[in-house]
Scaffold this motif. Structure first.
Motif, PDB file in Angstrom:
ATOM      1  N   LEU A  88       0.762  -1.238   0.027  1.00  0.00           N
ATOM      2  CA  LEU A  88       0.072  -0.081   0.100  1.00  0.00           C
ATOM      3  C   LEU A  88       0.781   1.314   0.061  1.00  0.00           C
ATOM      4  O   LEU A  88       1.920   1.483   0.661  1.00  0.00           O
ATOM      5  N   ILE A  89       0.695   2.105  -0.792  1.00  0.00           N
ATOM      6  CA  ILE A  89       1.506   3.392  -1.023  1.00  0.00           C
ATOM      7  C   ILE A  89       0.606   4.672  -0.863  1.00  0.00           C
ATOM      8  O   ILE A  89      -0.473   4.564  -1.268  1.00  0.00           O
ATOM      9  N   ASN A  90       1.111   5.455  -0.046  1.00  0.00           N
ATOM     10  CA  ASN A  90       0.424   6.957  -0.294  1.00  0.00           C
ATOM     11  C   ASN A  90       0.942   7.645  -1.090  1.00  0.00           C
ATOM     12  O   ASN A  90       2.073   8.060  -1.044  1.00  0.00           O
ATOM     13  N   PRO A  91       0.084   8.169  -1.934  1.00  0.00           N
ATOM     14  CA  PRO A  91       0.624   8.848  -3.195  1.00  0.00           C
ATOM     15  C   PRO A  91       1.286  10.365  -2.913  1.00  0.00           C
ATOM     16  O   PRO A  91       2.242  10.624  -3.730  1.00  0.00           O
ATOM     17  N   GLN A  92       1.131  10.615  -1.840  1.00  0.00           N
ATOM     18  CA  GLN A  92       1.517  11.848  -1.217  1.00  0.00           C
ATOM     19  C   GLN A  92       3.060  11.670  -1.231  1.00  0.00           C
ATOM     20  O   GLN A  92       3.860  12.744  -1.454  1.00  0.00           O
ATOM     21  N   TYR A  93       3.630  10.617  -1.157  1.00  0.00           N
ATOM     22  CA  TYR A  93       5.132  10.153  -0.968  1.00  0.00           C
ATOM     23  C   TYR A  93       5.613   9.432  -1.922  1.00  0.00           C
ATOM     24  O   TYR A  93       6.717   9.038  -1.931  1.00  0.00           O
ATOM     25  N   MET A  94       4.949   9.753  -3.064  1.00  0.00           N
ATOM     26  CA  MET A  94       5.710   8.990  -4.473  1.00  0.00           C
ATOM     27  C   MET A  94       6.959   9.037  -4.619  1.00  0.00           C
ATOM     28  O   MET A  94       7.658   8.208  -5.117  1.00  0.00           O
ATOM     29  N   ASP A  95       7.489  10.433  -4.467  1.00  0.00           N
ATOM     30  CA  ASP A  95       8.725  10.566  -4.877  1.00  0.00           C
ATOM     31  C   ASP A  95      10.037  10.074  -3.936  1.00  0.00           C
ATOM     32  O   ASP A  95      11.167   9.771  -4.344  1.00  0.00           O
ATOM     33  N   GLU A  96       9.485   9.547  -2.757  1.00  0.00           N
ATOM     34  CA  GLU A  96      10.418   9.005  -1.698  1.00  0.00           C
ATOM     35  C   GLU A  96      10.333   7.479  -1.833  1.00  0.00           C
ATOM     36  O   GLU A  96      11.138   6.872  -1.106  1.00  0.00           O
ATOM     37  N   LEU A  97       9.497   7.011  -2.805  1.00  0.00           N
ATOM     38  CA  LEU A  97       9.465   5.564  -2.766  1.00  0.00           C
ATOM     39  C   LEU A  97       9.580   4.705  -4.032  1.00  0.00           C
ATOM     40  O   LEU A  97       9.267   3.768  -4.270  1.00  0.00           O
ATOM     41  N   GLU A  98      10.862   5.458  -4.791  1.00  0.00           N
ATOM     42  CA  GLU A  98      11.216   4.716  -6.051  1.00  0.00           C
ATOM     43  C   GLU A  98      11.647   3.387  -5.744  1.00  0.00           C
ATOM     44  O   GLU A  98      11.522   2.287  -6.548  1.00  0.00           O
ATOM     45  N   HIS A  99      12.573   3.211  -4.799  1.00  0.00           N
ATOM     46  CA  HIS A  99      13.189   1.630  -4.300  1.00  0.00           C
ATOM     47  C   HIS A  99      11.933   0.678  -3.987  1.00  0.00           C
ATOM     48  O   HIS A  99      12.192  -0.349  -4.537  1.00  0.00           O
ATOM     49  N   ILE A 100      10.835   1.366  -3.248  1.00  0.00           N
ATOM     50  CA  ILE A 100       9.701   0.302  -3.090  1.00  0.00           C
ATOM     51  C   ILE A 100       9.306  -0.199  -4.300  1.00  0.00           C
ATOM     52  O   ILE A 100       8.749  -1.384  -4.711  1.00  0.00           O
ATOM     53  N   LEU A 101       8.797   0.903  -5.278  1.00  0.00           N
ATOM     54  CA  LEU A 101       8.218   0.537  -6.486  1.00  0.00           C
ATOM     55  C   LEU A 101       8.900  -0.261  -7.551  1.00  0.00           C
ATOM     56  O   LEU A 101       8.521  -1.177  -8.072  1.00  0.00           O
ATOM     57  N   LEU A 102      10.247  -0.056  -7.527  1.00  0.00           N
ATOM     58  CA  LEU A 102      11.086  -0.891  -8.043  1.00  0.00           C
ATOM     59  C   LEU A 102      11.151  -2.458  -7.814  1.00  0.00           C
ATOM     60  O   LEU A 102      11.149  -3.303  -8.451  1.00  0.00           O
ATOM     61  N   LEU A 103      11.329  -2.549  -6.420  1.00  0.00           N
ATOM     62  CA  LEU A 103      11.440  -3.743  -5.789  1.00  0.00           C
ATOM     63  C   LEU A 103      10.109  -4.576  -6.145  1.00  0.00           C
ATOM     64  O   LEU A 103       9.913  -6.055  -6.513  1.00  0.00           O
ATOM     65  N   ALA A 104       8.813  -3.877  -5.831  1.00  0.00           N
ATOM     66  CA  ALA A 104       7.573  -4.511  -6.141  1.00  0.00           C
ATOM     67  C   ALA A 104       7.345  -4.963  -7.495  1.00  0.00           C
ATOM     68  O   ALA A 104       6.681  -5.970  -7.822  1.00  0.00           O
ATOM     69  N   HIS A 105       7.758  -4.033  -8.366  1.00  0.00           N
ATOM     70  CA  HIS A 105       7.688  -4.358  -9.843  1.00  0.00           C
ATOM     71  C   HIS A 105       8.358  -5.453 -10.129  1.00  0.00           C
ATOM     72  O   HIS A 105       7.969  -6.748 -10.806  1.00  0.00           O
ATOM     73  N   GLU A 106       9.798  -5.691  -9.710  1.00  0.00           N
ATOM     74  CA  GLU A 106      10.734  -6.925  -9.883  1.00  0.00           C
ATOM     75  C   GLU A 106      10.083  -8.233  -9.383  1.00  0.00           C
ATOM     76  O   GLU A 106      10.264  -9.332  -9.746  1.00  0.00           O
ATOM     77  N   LYS A 107       9.300  -8.015  -8.222  1.00  0.00           N
ATOM     78  CA  LYS A 107       8.941  -9.190  -7.601  1.00  0.00           C
ATOM     79  C   LYS A 107       7.361  -9.455  -8.191  1.00  0.00           C
ATOM     80  O   LYS A 107       6.635 -10.362  -7.326  1.00  0.00           O
ATOM     81  N   ASN A 108       6.811  -8.774  -9.038  1.00  0.00           N
ATOM     82  CA  ASN A 108       5.247  -9.042  -9.295  1.00  0.00           C
ATOM     83  C   ASN A 108       4.344  -8.897  -8.019  1.00  0.00           C
ATOM     84  O   ASN A 108       3.358  -9.407  -8.180  1.00  0.00           O
ATOM     85  N   VAL A 109       4.742  -7.966  -7.468  1.00  0.00           N
ATOM     86  CA  VAL A 109       3.616  -7.709  -6.189  1.00  0.00           C
ATOM     87  C   VAL A 109       2.667  -6.478  -6.413  1.00  0.00           C
ATOM     88  O   VAL A 109       3.049  -5.229  -7.242  1.00  0.00           O
ATOM     89  N   ILE A 110       1.524  -6.563  -5.996  1.00  0.00           N
ATOM     90  CA  ILE A 110       0.514  -5.628  -6.278  1.00  0.00           C
ATOM     91  C   ILE A 110       0.836  -4.467  -5.709  1.00  0.00           C
ATOM     92  O   ILE A 110       1.121  -4.408  -4.350  1.00  0.00           O
ATOM     93  N   ILE A 111       0.452  -3.391  -6.278  1.00  0.00           N
ATOM     94  CA  ILE A 111       0.709  -1.996  -5.539  1.00  0.00           C
ATOM     95  C   ILE A 111      -0.575  -1.130  -5.597  1.00  0.00           C
ATOM     96  O   ILE A 111      -1.228  -1.171  -6.630  1.00  0.00           O
ATOM     97  N   GLU A 112      -1.271  -0.722  -4.479  1.00  0.00           N
ATOM     98  CA  GLU A 112      -2.275  -0.090  -4.137  1.00  0.00           C
ATOM     99  C   GLU A 112      -1.899   1.306  -3.767  1.00  0.00           C
ATOM    100  O   GLU A 112      -1.338   1.309  -2.802  1.00  0.00           O
ATOM    101  N   GLU A 113      -2.932   2.299  -4.287  1.00  0.00           N
ATOM    102  CA  GLU A 113      -2.565   3.560  -3.615  1.00  0.00           C
ATOM    103  C   GLU A 113      -3.643   3.768  -2.705  1.00  0.00           C
ATOM    104  O   GLU A 113      -4.680   3.384  -2.730  1.00  0.00           O
TER     105      GLU A 113
END
Length: 66
Positions: free
Chosen positions: A26-51
């Motif tokens: 779960l990601i708070n879109p307000q902090y999206m700029d600070e979460l690039e590594h989270i998004l990258l890791l989730a994408h690499e592991k095919n993990v669902i991301i919800e805002e």
């Protein structure tokens, strides 16, 4: 049902993605700029991301219950 499978915060979410069996992030879109590594890791592991803009945390990792 198990509160131990919910890991709030950037550090805990990172650990979930690196060392656990993540179900969803779960990601708070307000902090999206600070979460690039989270998004990258989730994408690499095919993990669902919800805002969720109502969270107090920047992100939260949810672990699969085995």
């Amino acid at each position: 049902d198990n509160i131990n499978l919910i890991k709030p915060g950037v550090g805990e979410t990172t650990r979930v993605l690196l060392r656990r069996n993540p179900w969803k992030i779960l990601i708070n879109p307000q902090y999206m700029d600070e979460l690039e590594h989270i998004l990258l890791l989730a994408h690499e592991k095919n993990v669902i991301i919800e805002e969720d803009s109502h969270m107090s945390y920047a992100c939260c990792g949810l672990i699969i219950e085995l």
